[in-house]
Enzyme design. Sequence first.
Site, PDB file in Angstrom:
ATOM      1  N   ARG A 131       0.869  -1.178   0.000  1.00 46.63           N
ATOM      2  CA  ARG A 131       0.000   0.000   0.000  1.00 46.63           C
ATOM      3  C   ARG A 131       0.904   1.226   0.000  1.00 46.63           C
ATOM      4  O   ARG A 131       2.029   1.195   0.517  1.00 46.63           O
ATOM      5  CB  ARG A 131      -0.890   0.025   1.251  1.00 46.63           C
ATOM      6  CG  ARG A 131      -1.835  -1.162   1.383  1.00 46.63           C
ATOM      7  CD  ARG A 131      -2.641  -1.045   2.674  1.00 46.63           C
ATOM      8  NE  ARG A 131      -3.609  -2.123   2.818  1.00 46.63           N
ATOM      9  CZ  ARG A 131      -3.398  -3.250   3.515  1.00 46.63           C
ATOM     10  NH1 ARG A 131      -2.235  -3.419   4.140  1.00 46.63           N
ATOM     11  NH2 ARG A 131      -4.320  -4.174   3.601  1.00 46.63           N
ATOM     12  N   LYS A 160      -2.409  -2.279   7.965  1.00 45.77           N
ATOM     13  CA  LYS A 160      -3.597  -1.737   8.622  1.00 45.77           C
ATOM     14  C   LYS A 160      -3.751  -2.332  10.009  1.00 45.77           C
ATOM     15  O   LYS A 160      -3.504  -3.517  10.214  1.00 45.77           O
ATOM     16  CB  LYS A 160      -4.838  -2.044   7.785  1.00 45.77           C
ATOM     17  CG  LYS A 160      -4.974  -1.188   6.540  1.00 45.77           C
ATOM     18  CD  LYS A 160      -6.295  -1.444   5.854  1.00 45.77           C
ATOM     19  CE  LYS A 160      -6.496  -0.516   4.664  1.00 45.77           C
ATOM     20  NZ  LYS A 160      -7.790  -0.746   4.001  1.00 45.77           N
ATOM     21  N   HIS A 203      -1.935   2.450  -6.131  1.00 45.45           N
ATOM     22  CA  HIS A 203      -2.738   1.248  -5.908  1.00 45.45           C
ATOM     23  C   HIS A 203      -2.810   0.383  -7.163  1.00 45.45           C
ATOM     24  O   HIS A 203      -3.007  -0.829  -7.078  1.00 45.45           O
ATOM     25  CB  HIS A 203      -4.149   1.647  -5.447  1.00 45.45           C
ATOM     26  CG  HIS A 203      -4.623   0.836  -4.287  1.00 45.45           C
ATOM     27  ND1 HIS A 203      -3.954   0.792  -3.081  1.00 45.45           N
ATOM     28  CD2 HIS A 203      -5.696   0.006  -4.148  1.00 45.45           C
ATOM     29  CE1 HIS A 203      -4.600  -0.010  -2.249  1.00 45.45           C
ATOM     30  NE2 HIS A 203      -5.649  -0.513  -2.875  1.00 45.45           N
ATOM     31  N   ARG A 234      -0.223  -2.186  -6.895  1.00 43.55           N
ATOM     32  CA  ARG A 234      -0.621  -3.238  -5.945  1.00 43.55           C
ATOM     33  C   ARG A 234      -1.607  -4.205  -6.617  1.00 43.55           C
ATOM     34  O   ARG A 234      -1.472  -5.432  -6.495  1.00 43.55           O
ATOM     35  CB  ARG A 234      -1.239  -2.577  -4.710  1.00 43.55           C
ATOM     36  CG  ARG A 234      -1.768  -3.544  -3.638  1.00 43.55           C
ATOM     37  CD  ARG A 234      -2.121  -2.709  -2.399  1.00 43.55           C
ATOM     38  NE  ARG A 234      -2.992  -3.403  -1.472  1.00 43.55           N
ATOM     39  CZ  ARG A 234      -2.584  -4.208  -0.498  1.00 43.55           C
ATOM     40  NH1 ARG A 234      -1.294  -4.484  -0.374  1.00 43.55           N
ATOM     41  NH2 ARG A 234      -3.439  -4.775   0.332  1.00 43.55           N
ATOM     42  N   HIS A 283      -4.375  -8.805   3.520  1.00 41.82           N
ATOM     43  CA  HIS A 283      -5.833  -8.757   3.616  1.00 41.82           C
ATOM     44  C   HIS A 283      -6.294  -9.539   4.838  1.00 41.82           C
ATOM     45  O   HIS A 283      -5.873 -10.674   5.046  1.00 41.82           O
ATOM     46  CB  HIS A 283      -6.484  -9.371   2.369  1.00 41.82           C
ATOM     47  CG  HIS A 283      -6.399  -8.490   1.163  1.00 41.82           C
ATOM     48  ND1 HIS A 283      -6.533  -8.975  -0.134  1.00 41.82           N
ATOM     49  CD2 HIS A 283      -6.199  -7.159   1.031  1.00 41.82           C
ATOM     50  CE1 HIS A 283      -6.416  -7.972  -0.985  1.00 41.82           C
ATOM     51  NE2 HIS A 283      -6.219  -6.870  -0.311  1.00 41.82           N
ATOM     52  N   TYR A 322      -9.431 -10.847  -7.205  1.00 45.46           N
ATOM     53  CA  TYR A 322      -8.431 -11.065  -8.247  1.00 45.46           C
ATOM     54  C   TYR A 322      -8.681 -12.347  -9.028  1.00 45.46           C
ATOM     55  O   TYR A 322      -8.201 -12.487 -10.148  1.00 45.46           O
ATOM     56  CB  TYR A 322      -7.023 -11.053  -7.627  1.00 45.46           C
ATOM     57  CG  TYR A 322      -6.702  -9.707  -7.048  1.00 45.46           C
ATOM     58  CD1 TYR A 322      -6.426  -8.624  -7.871  1.00 45.46           C
ATOM     59  CD2 TYR A 322      -6.731  -9.498  -5.669  1.00 45.46           C
ATOM     60  CE1 TYR A 322      -6.178  -7.368  -7.344  1.00 45.46           C
ATOM     61  CE2 TYR A 322      -6.482  -8.248  -5.129  1.00 45.46           C
ATOM     62  CZ  TYR A 322      -6.200  -7.186  -5.979  1.00 45.46           C
ATOM     63  OH  TYR A 322      -5.964  -5.949  -5.445  1.00 45.46           O
TER      64      TYR A 322
END
Length: 301
Positions: A151, A175, A247, A250, A273, A282
């Site tokens: 990110r 995150k 992004h 990514r 994730h 994806y």
Amino acid sequence: MTNNWEKYIKQFRYYLKMERSLSDNSIQAYVRDIEKLYGFIQDHFPNINPEEIQFEVLRKFVQQLGALEVSVFTQARVISGIKAFFRFLMYEELIAEDPSVLLETPKVGRKLPDTLNYQEIVQMLEGVQLGEPEGHRNRAILEMLYSSGLRVSELTELKLGQVYEDIGFLRIIGKGNKERLVPIGSDALKYLKIYLEEIRKHQKIAKDHEEFVFLNRRGKKLTRVMVYLIIKNLADAVGIRKKVSPHTFRHSFATHLIEGGADLRVVQEMLGHESITTTEIYTHLDRDYLRQVLTDCHPRK
């Protein structure tokens, strides 16, 4: 009657931070959604506390969102926030039943992220002018975004102590302050070493910015906006007409791994994730790619 709203919202904020380990941005989004509900309650049902709300009240709030022509994306996010709030009240045993259980989230068509194909990635990488003052830094940035699927915030916050050059890994703080180890490709490592040893080492570095890997010309860590501008300007310069951002690299990293046969769980781990359902987008991209191959290449398409 005592108004418990502000007290419970404050406790909810603390719960999201300490129990759920969410990022500040996620916490603020959740709290804003509950404050929207609180504003509706103040206007229409001023004597109702959170523990007294029934499903019908929540349904009227959601109907009002629809009447105000709030997008389905925003409605879905607000309902998700409401459900999280009442799950918290259940967790704290402040309510016996969850009134939000029957709330239906509007169906949101999932937009597939923009990606670059490999030729376009190469076009971007080779478009960096290494003779310019920030050239080697910018090449290292792009190589790392594509090599490790970072990110943009993870890139700008990356510190020297998080780069394990000897084993070819980065220790990323993602995150919710969750850590993960991410491999870094040999090309990315090569350009990173050139930047660190031949460019950054000779910079005058601002106080409190000594540990950050990527610096601007004033010796301070790069901002997310600056990385976005570097990539946008480069895409324009090399003639790529897609909407390209950090992004995009990514997304391209993940898409190319899936297309190459990588296991979904491995990609989930590398991207950081929390849920594999986020990574599964994806696989949809991959199916689109396979359909296109069939259309382009099969004799009876």
